[in-house]
Each structure stands twice: as structure tokens, then as C-alpha cells.
Design an enzyme around this catalytic site. Structure first.
Site, short mmCIF file in Angstrom:
data_model
loop_
_atom_site.label_atom_id
_atom_site.label_comp_id
_atom_site.label_asym_id
_atom_site.label_seq_id
_atom_site.Cartn_x
_atom_site.Cartn_y
_atom_site.Cartn_z
N CYS A 1 18.37 76.48 2.82
CA CYS A 1 17.44 76.25 2.00
C CYS A 1 16.49 77.55 1.70
O CYS A 1 15.65 78.03 2.63
CB CYS A 1 16.64 75.14 2.62
N CYS B 1 12.66 76.94 1.73
CA CYS B 1 12.31 76.84 2.99
C CYS B 1 12.08 77.88 3.79
O CYS B 1 11.11 77.95 4.48
CB CYS B 1 12.98 75.73 3.92
N ASP B 2 12.85 78.65 3.89
CA ASP B 2 12.96 79.92 4.79
C ASP B 2 12.99 81.29 4.20
O ASP B 2 13.14 82.07 4.93
CB ASP B 2 14.29 79.88 5.66
#
Ligand code: NDP
Length: 316
Positions: A137, A140-141
Site C-alpha cells: 500500500c 499507507c507507507d
């Protein structure tokens, strides 16, 4: 023993399919209960801009779209709850669903909108470096890789979208594509090919990762299995998977038909499964389109089907 809760309409999953089903079921007075599942808001919460959902001429962020859908579902009386469906008994109506391994709910109709989960290559190193440089992701990261070098695996729209997103943060992005072409839509292909920070490595496979404290590089094979096959290592800081998804249908497989990948098979263009009163909507039943708007459309159909089923049985 705790009393079993009985409901008329249970919706599992909180992506566009689940929330749209909830909006329709709520407005039809079915008093729906919706369990959000492992990833509240579904896959779109890990997306940046959604530019193709009708009604947003300037685009909308994935998390914002999901927040709006959730608010709309709540407005019409949906009981939105945290929790994951861990077991199902669809042998006879009312159907039994277990939540978080303990709570049991009996429902007259069930709308399965559990979506799909990101796939991994299956390398041991993906597990070894999980949370230490391996991610599925980018939104997300990606933040952790500012001014660093990353690689994205995949040649579809997701991979291209993630590569472009990461290029806004990282100093360099390699896109590792196993075929000699991208499968993504033309517009995404152009964005990737024209981006100065993205380098596409066609006909490449990632076969391993290395590093002492997290990912420091990837082992690559160029033209795997060909006479001119070439193996080399490429230093990177982050390794992102974007190679597609697996439908979350495991707990229903004993009762419903699925294809070889696990997508629930429904009746023609409808969300009806082979079990009366059980409907499947969104990505869990859609290997073809997998769009927010098609998921929302099938969620709408599922709620209308649930309402008609309950009405025909004299339950509402
Ligand atoms: P896709 O199935 O479209 O693409 C998966 C990619 O990963 C392909 O390039 C595939 O390669 C590659 N791949 C699969 N397995 C492996 C493996 N083991 N090793 C190396 N590469 C592998 O998935 P996406 O998630 O990209 O997209 C799913 C759907 O969602 C599509 O319909 C897409 O159009 C849509 N989508 C739309 C978006 C938008 O409109 N904004 C954004 C994101 C997705 P190969 O081509 O060789 O099979």
C-alpha cells in the site's frame, strides 16, 4: 450462553458495495447491520485521488469518498459496527454469521461485500521484511520513503498509480514489470512513461530481497528462462507490491460457488448467489470491472434483491 441477535439484513464489508447496499437497505426500512471488516472503508481508503467516480468533477480522495458513503449509510439508520465475520453457516435460513470468533448473528438476508485483498509474490523475503521495507500500500507507507529509492511490482493500473504516487515522495521509482508491456489504461501508461523519476524495467521478475536492517535491495532476473537471461541486484529502500487482489470469500466457499481464484459466482448480472437471500456485491464477486462505481451499483442491486426477498417471504 449469550442470546443470538436476529436481524433482517446483515451486510459484511464497508467498501462502496457495502455502504451503497446499506443506504438502500436503510431507506427500505430493513434496519441493516453492517460490519466494517478488517479494513474499514475498504480498498479505496488506501487510494489517493479517485477521478472516475461520477459526481466529483474535480476528483475526491478515497478516504473522503468512503467517509461520505459511511455518513450517508448511517443517516438512513444503518447500524455500522467494528468487527470481522469469521465463520458462516449458510445451510439454511436464517443464516448464521460469527463475528470475531465469538458473537453469533442470525440474519434473514446476507449481503457479502467483503472485497478483495492485495496479493504478494509468495517470496519468503516478503514475510521476512514485512513492515521493514515491504508494503502492498503506497499511500499507507509511501511517506516513509521520502527522498529514497523504491520499486513497485506490477504492470496494471494499481502499479502505475502507486508508482506515480511514490514518485511524488521518493527520489527514484523502479517499476518491475514481468511482461514487455504495461496492462494499465493508456492514460496511466503515459503518466508512468513520461515521469522523469520513474524507470520501467520491462521483462523483469523480482526473486528475492536482501538487507541487514530492512530492505536494502532486490534481486532481479531479466528475461527469465530465455537464452539471454540476466540476473542482477538493484539497491532499493522500499519494495511495493501491486500485482492484483484475492477475493475475500473463504468463509463462504462451502456454501457458494466460486471460480478458481475465489470470486463468488452470481446469477448473470445480478448479485444473487445460489443460496436464496444471500447476495454478493462488489469486488468479491467481480473479476472483470472492479471499480468503485460498479461495486456501488451491485451493492444497490443487492439491497433491492434483499428487500424483494424479504417481502416475498412476508418478513417485511
Ligand atoms: P491487474 O490484474 O490489472 O494487474 C496486475 C498486474 O500485476 C499485471 O501487470 C500482472 O502482470 C502483474 N502480476 C500479477 N501477478 C504477478 C506476479 N506473480 N509477478 C509479477 N507480476 C505479476 O490488477 P490491478 O490491481 O492493477 O487492477 C485491478 C483492476 O482495477 C483493473 O481492472 C484496473 O483497471 C482497476 N483499477 C482502476 C484504477 C482507476 O481507474 N483509478 C486504479 C487501480 C485499479 P501481467 O500483465 O503479466 O499479468
Amino acid at each position: 450462553m449469550a442470546e443470538i441477535e436476529k436481524v433482517k439484513c446483515l451486510i459484511i464489508g464497508s467498501g462502496p458495495a457495502g455502504y451503497t447496499a446499506a443506504i438502500y437497505a436503510g431507506r427500505a426500512n430493513l434496519c441493516p447491520v453492517l460490519y466494517e471488516g478488517l479494513q474499514p472503508g475498504g480498498q479505496l481508503t488506501t487510494t489517493t485521488d479517485v477521478e472516475n467516480f461520477p459526481g466529483y468533477p474535480e476528483g475526491v480522495s478515497g478516504p473522503q469518498l468512503m467517509e461520505d458513503l459511511r455518513a450517508q449509510a448511517s443517516r438512513f439508520g444503518t447500524d455500522v459496527r467494528f468487527g470481522i465475520a469469521t465463520a458462516a453457516d449458510l445451510s439454511k435460513a436464517p443464516y448464521k454469521i460469527t463475528i470475531d470468533g465469538e458473537k453469533e448473528i442470525e440474519t434473514e438476508t446476507l449481503i457479502i461485500s467483503t472485497g478483495a485483498t492485495a496479493k504478494y509474490l509468495g517470496l519468503e523475503d516478503e514475510k521476512k521484511y514485512a513492515g521493514m521495507g515491504v508494503s502492498a500500500c503506497a499511500t499507507c507507507d509511501g511517506f516513509f520513503y521520502r527522498k529514497k529509492v523504491v520499486a513497485v511490482v506490477g504492470g496494471g493500473d494499481t502499479a502505475c498509480e502507486e508508482a506515480v504516487y511514490l514518485a511524488g515522495l521518493a527520489s527514484k521509482v523502479y517499476l518491475i514489470v514481468r511482461k514487455p508491456f504495461l496492462r494499465a489504461s493508456k492514460i496511466m501508461q503515459e503518466r508512468v512513461m513520461n515521469h522523469e523519476k520513474i524507470e520501467v524495467l520491462f521483462e523483469h521478475n523480482a526473486v528475492g530481497l536482501y538487507g541487514d536492517n530492512g530492505v536494502e535491495g532486490v534481486n532481479l532476473v531479466k528475461r527469465l528462462g530465455e537464452p539471454d537471461e540476466e540476473r542482477y541486484s538493484l539497491p532499493i529502500d522500499g519494495f511495493f507490491l501491486a500485482i492484483g487482489h484475492k477475493p475475500n470469500s473463504d468463509i463462504f466457499k462451502d456454501y457458494l460457488d466460486t471460480d478458481e481464484v475465489g470470486y463468488i459466482i452470481t446469477d448473470g448480472g445480478s448479485p444473487r448467489t445460489k443460496v436464496p437471500g444471500v447476495f454478493a456485491a462488489g469486488d468479491v464477486a467481480d473479476p472483470h470491472y472492479r471499480q468503485a462505481i460498479t461495486a456501488a451499483g451491485s451493492g444497490c442491486k443487492a439491497a433491492i434483491e434483499a428487500e424483494r426477498y424479504l417481502s416475498a417471504k412476508g418478513i417485511i
